[in-house]
Design an enzyme around this catalytic site. Structure first.
Site, mmCIF file in Angstrom:
data_model
loop_
_atom_site.group_PDB
_atom_site.id
_atom_site.type_symbol
_atom_site.label_atom_id
_atom_site.label_comp_id
_atom_site.label_asym_id
_atom_site.label_seq_id
_atom_site.Cartn_x
_atom_site.Cartn_y
_atom_site.Cartn_z
ATOM 1 N N CYS A 397 0.802 -1.225 0.000
ATOM 2 C CA CYS A 397 0.000 0.000 0.000
ATOM 3 C C CYS A 397 0.833 1.272 0.000
ATOM 4 C CB CYS A 397 -0.989 -0.006 1.153
ATOM 5 S SG CYS A 397 -0.264 0.154 2.797
ATOM 6 N N HIS A 456 -3.056 1.474 6.712
ATOM 7 C CA HIS A 456 -3.242 1.476 5.261
ATOM 8 C C HIS A 456 -2.923 2.876 4.760
ATOM 9 C CE1 HIS A 456 -4.479 0.560 1.298
ATOM 10 N NE2 HIS A 456 -5.611 1.231 1.333
ATOM 11 N N ASP A 479 -7.173 5.871 -3.976
ATOM 12 C CA ASP A 479 -6.460 4.717 -3.417
ATOM 13 C C ASP A 479 -6.117 3.752 -4.542
ATOM 14 O OD1 ASP A 479 -5.442 2.628 -1.972
ATOM 15 O OD2 ASP A 479 -7.133 2.458 -0.588
#
Length: 836
Positions: A397, A456, A479
């Site tokens: 991530c 995250h 994202d």
């Protein structure tokens, strides 16, 4: 582990070939390697190389004729408004031209076509024609254009400007300019430029056009003509080919295209009319122009930070960013819309569906690529993708987010990298995190498809949202980590942070998923004797406990939780959660909650460095006026940072008697030799604690994640740093483990200082200290950051950074050309070794 690859090679994991230009495609099945439900998906086999698509042939626009005379496109357009002229107004034929006007520079550049053409297309220059003998776009980094447009840091020689803001250029003519002369500037992008789509721009000098472009004479002196060109604030972004046409009674002349005259146009957060406008100079300096930043990881109680080299101004990075849009097949006409551009970027930074930039890998096996923890910046990744066209292995991530920040800042969007601690991954759209236990409160891992990531990382970018009702402008979540599909593809956002804060999950794009990441509740379900499940506990403050980013104009951490959610436990926050849950798949989840909670539980873990022993403790507090007897079960396992757990390697059962109003602790010691064989990435462990209060029937449940820290690299600058002069840095590392680290690889990178460099140093013995020195030549002045990392199969997530203040070369700003790709891996001997 295979040796590191300097060029990152080709993707080692298969992906479905679904490179389409539309955003709404069907969801293909995906393998789920190295994890059970609730985590990012990743491919699983070696692909065959994807062939480059054949360019579409360009129609010959010069083939039409009337009465024996060909008609050029420009000649068919009115000089003041670009509308079609009458059929009689034909000044000649434009020569056939099939050059590629793609926006990136991955392929070869077109060649100049010679010495110009007249109306007849035979190259004859007649007396009285106005011939353009040369163009100066004033594209030097020290020239007015680059400085005024805040593009002077780009390591490019071409003109780079921002839309909605004037720029200047100079035309050199064969004779003095006369008021009767007609001159038009032309900009073209794409394989089939069209005026109606904004991909073929005709700008008559002295007049505007219907698209908002204008060009005016600012000075005419002899055979030199100075012009000021103004682009609209909604212009397409990308790389345009630039040419000039003139018309006089003697005929028409077209300047041949010269690759040196390409113009890059970017979004403009300095322009109030641009929907990406940012009304804070400090924000623009940090979120657009800052080439490095901090990315946070770990757990809420044990936050780690690493410096990331965004490198958006490094040579080649801008072309890589535009190549990403080309590779996605994004229509050029849509490239002026930041909502569409950011959504495409969120899809293309991961490799799923589109053979995008990075291959995700959460399996723990990175032998066929680079450990995600080893990257120190985006430059090496993007240049490899531009050079080879193959997805780069591997990312997680923070790597996806770091690359996304680079791409969006490079294109002109104010962007920051955001970390959410205790980030939920809702797999069933219930907007709650559901955790299932058996009758004895032991986790049922096969049912726990939802997961809570220790952290995250995603992105916020700033823009207006004309596609939404008023009130949703500002920060938008994007994202690029592939977790769930959106409209059939792996992308996420842009999603208004304001809609997330208020639980308005029906707002596009992907608000339900992002809301669940930051503000859902943990719901604990216990299996009953008849096989059904009952809610035994709801943990309301366990998700999105801390949301942070790097502070503006500082290296400190900024808490931005308040912009994502109302104060935890407030009426507004509860209303947002329940409003969102009402739109989920379990709208009645809050109807069956039990109360009577008079025993409180808190879990704590000792802060320890990898290689050390540690302890975890559970503190129980009796808030009632009567005695309470608590039966506790403690289960300890390792966990990926994505919330996927390994097998339980230690457990304990205790009975604790609490007097009225008293507290007591249960301590579990954990030795290094106990956890070392089980550790996975990030060195994280998960303690599941469950309990039952005998007197009241109260059920206790808690999940607590903690980690063992990794050491830092120590960097020291040896001497002053000056543009163009060799400088040396010393790197010192102490192995904290009693075992040998094998196949150790260092990475070194810093914008304006050092192109990405890979150093193979062999093995480092247990508890050994090593020192190595490296030289570099700064190419840009000012404050810079040099970033290093260390990676081996036994130890990763080791990094360090040093601030380098680079002085200009004597006599000027001293920019140097910094072209070229990453260095190949070299074997580097240590200058010294020693036992700690």
């Amino acid at each position: 582990m295979d040796g590191p690859r300097s060029d990152m090679g080709r993707s080692d994991v298969s992906r479905s070939d679904m490179s389409r230009s539309d955003m709404g495609r069907s969801d293909m099945g995906r393998s789920d390697v190295g994890r059970c439900g609730g985590g990012p998906l990743q491919p699983s086999a070696t692909p065959s190389p994807e062939p480059e698509p054949e360019p579409e042939p360009e129609p010959d626009r010069g083939s039409r004729s009337r009465g024996g005379r060909g008609r050029s496109f420009w000649a068919r357009c009115c000089g003041c408004c670009s509308c079609r002229n009458a059929a009689d107004d034909d000044w000649g034929r434009e020569p056939s031209d099939s050059r590629d006007r793609g926006s990136s520079s991955r392929g070869g550049r077109p060649d100049s076509r010679g010495g110009g053409v007249n109306a007849a297309g035979d190259g004859t220059i007649r007396e009285g024609m106005l011939v353009v003998t040369g163009v100066d776009l004033l594209s030097s980094r020290s020239d007015q254009n680059r400085r005024e447009h805040h593009t002077d840091e780009f390591e490019y020689e071409e003109l780079i400007v921002r839309r909605g803001q004037p720029f200047h250029l100079v035309l050199f003519l064969s004779r003095p300019y006369e008021s009767s002369d007609r001159i038009a500037l032309e900009l073209q992008i794409g394989n089939n430029p069209e005026v109606g789509k904004g991909t073929h721009v005709i700008i008559p000098v002295g007049k505007g056009n219907s698209g908002g472009w204008k060009a005016q004479v600012t000075k005419a002196s002899g055979q030199t003509l100075n012009l000021r060109v103004h682009s609209p604030a909604s212009a397409i972004i990308g790389k345009f080919q630039f040419t000039v046409r003139t018309r006089t009674e003697a005929g028409e002349f077209q300047l041949p295209f010269d690759p040196r005259n390409e113009i890059y146009i970017l979004f403009n957060p300095w322009c109030p009319e641009d929907i990406v406008y940012v009304d804070h100079e400090d924000w623009r300096q940090d979120y657009v122009l800052n080439e490095s930043g901090r990315i946070y990881y770990g757990t809420e109680a044990q936050i780690g930070e690493r410096t990331w080299n965004y490198g958006q101004f490094d040579h080649g990075v801008l072309d890589a960013c535009l190549y990403i849009l080309d590779r996605r097949g994004m229509p050029y006409g849509g490239r002026g819309d930041p909502v569409s551009v950011s959504r495409v970027i969120s899809a293309m930074v991961n490799s799923l569906d589109d053979n995008g930039v990075l291959i995700g890998n959460w399996s723990g096996d990175y032998s066929r690529g680079t450990n995600p923890s080893a990257w120190v910046g985006s430059v090496e990744i993007l240049l490899s993708y531009l050079r080879t066209g193959y997805s780069v292995p591997y990312g997680q991530c923070w790597v996806f987010a770091g690359v996304t920040t680079t791409v969006l800042r490079c294109l002109g969007l104010a962007t920051r990298t955001v970390t959410n601690f205790n980030s939920a991954h809702d797999t069933d759209t219930s907007l709650t995190m559901d955790i299932y236990f058996d009758e004895n409160m032991k986790p049922l891992e096969h049912l726990n498809r939802d997961s809570v990531w220790n952290f995250h990382v995603w992105n916020d970018c700033w823009m207006k949202r004309p596609d939404l009702p008023s009130g949703f402008d500002g920060w938008q979540v994007v994202d690029a980590t592939p977790q769930e599909t959106s409209s059939g593809i792996f992308c996420c956002g842009p999603c208004s942070v304001e809609s997330v804060k208020n639980g308005l999950v029906y707002m596009k794009y992907d608000t339900p998923f992002i809301f669940a990441e930051v503000n859902s509740d943990k719901v604990y379900w216990q299996r009953q004797d008849d096989g059904s499940f009952k809610i035994v506990y709801v943990e309301e403050k366990a998700i999105g406990t801390l949301i942070v980013t790097k502070a503006v104009r500082s290296h400190m951490r900024e808490d931005i939780t308040h912009i994502y959610k109302h104060p935890e436990g407030s009426d507004a926050e509860r209303k947002a959660v329940e409003t969102a849950a009402a739109h989920g798949s379990k709208p009645n989840v809050y109807d069956s909650r039990d109360s009577a909670e008079d025993v409180a539980m808190q879990v704590e873990a000792q802060d320890a460095v990898m290689g050390q022993d540690l302890t975890v403790s559970v503190v129980l507090t009796n808030r009632s006026s009567s005695r309470r007897t608590v039966k506790l079960h403690l289960y300890l396992s390792v966990t990926f940072y994505t919330g996927v757990t390994g097998s339980i390697f230690k457990e304990s059962k205790k009975e604790v008697v609490l007097a009225a109003g008293s507290s007591d602790s249960v301590v579990m010691p954990v030795a290094y030799k106990e956890y070392r064989p089980h550790l996975v990435d990030q060195g994280a462990m998960l303690l599941n604690v469950s309990g039952h209060v005998k007197e009241s029937g109260q059920v206790l449940a808690k999940q607590h994640t903690f980690r063992v820290r990794t050491p830092d690299l120590s960097l020291t600058l040896l001497g002053a740093a000056v543009v163009g002069q060799e400088c040396e840095v010393q790197i010192v590392f102490r192995n904290p483990l009693p075992i040998t680290l094998t196949n150790v690889v260092f990475r070194l990178e810093g914008s304006g200082l050092q192109r990405p460099k890979i150093l193979n140093v062999g093995d480092i013995g247990g508890n050994e200290t090593v020192t190595l020195r490296q030289t570099f030549v700064p190419v840009r002045p000012g404050p810079r950051q040099l970033i290093a990392s260390l990676d081996s199969p036994q130890l990763s997530q080791v990094h360090g950074v040093i601030q380098v203040d680079v002085a200009p070369a004597s006599g000027g700003r001293g920019f140097l050309h910094a072209g070229g790709d990453s260095y190949s891996g070299e074997t580097i001997p240590m200058t010294s070794r020693g036992e700690a």
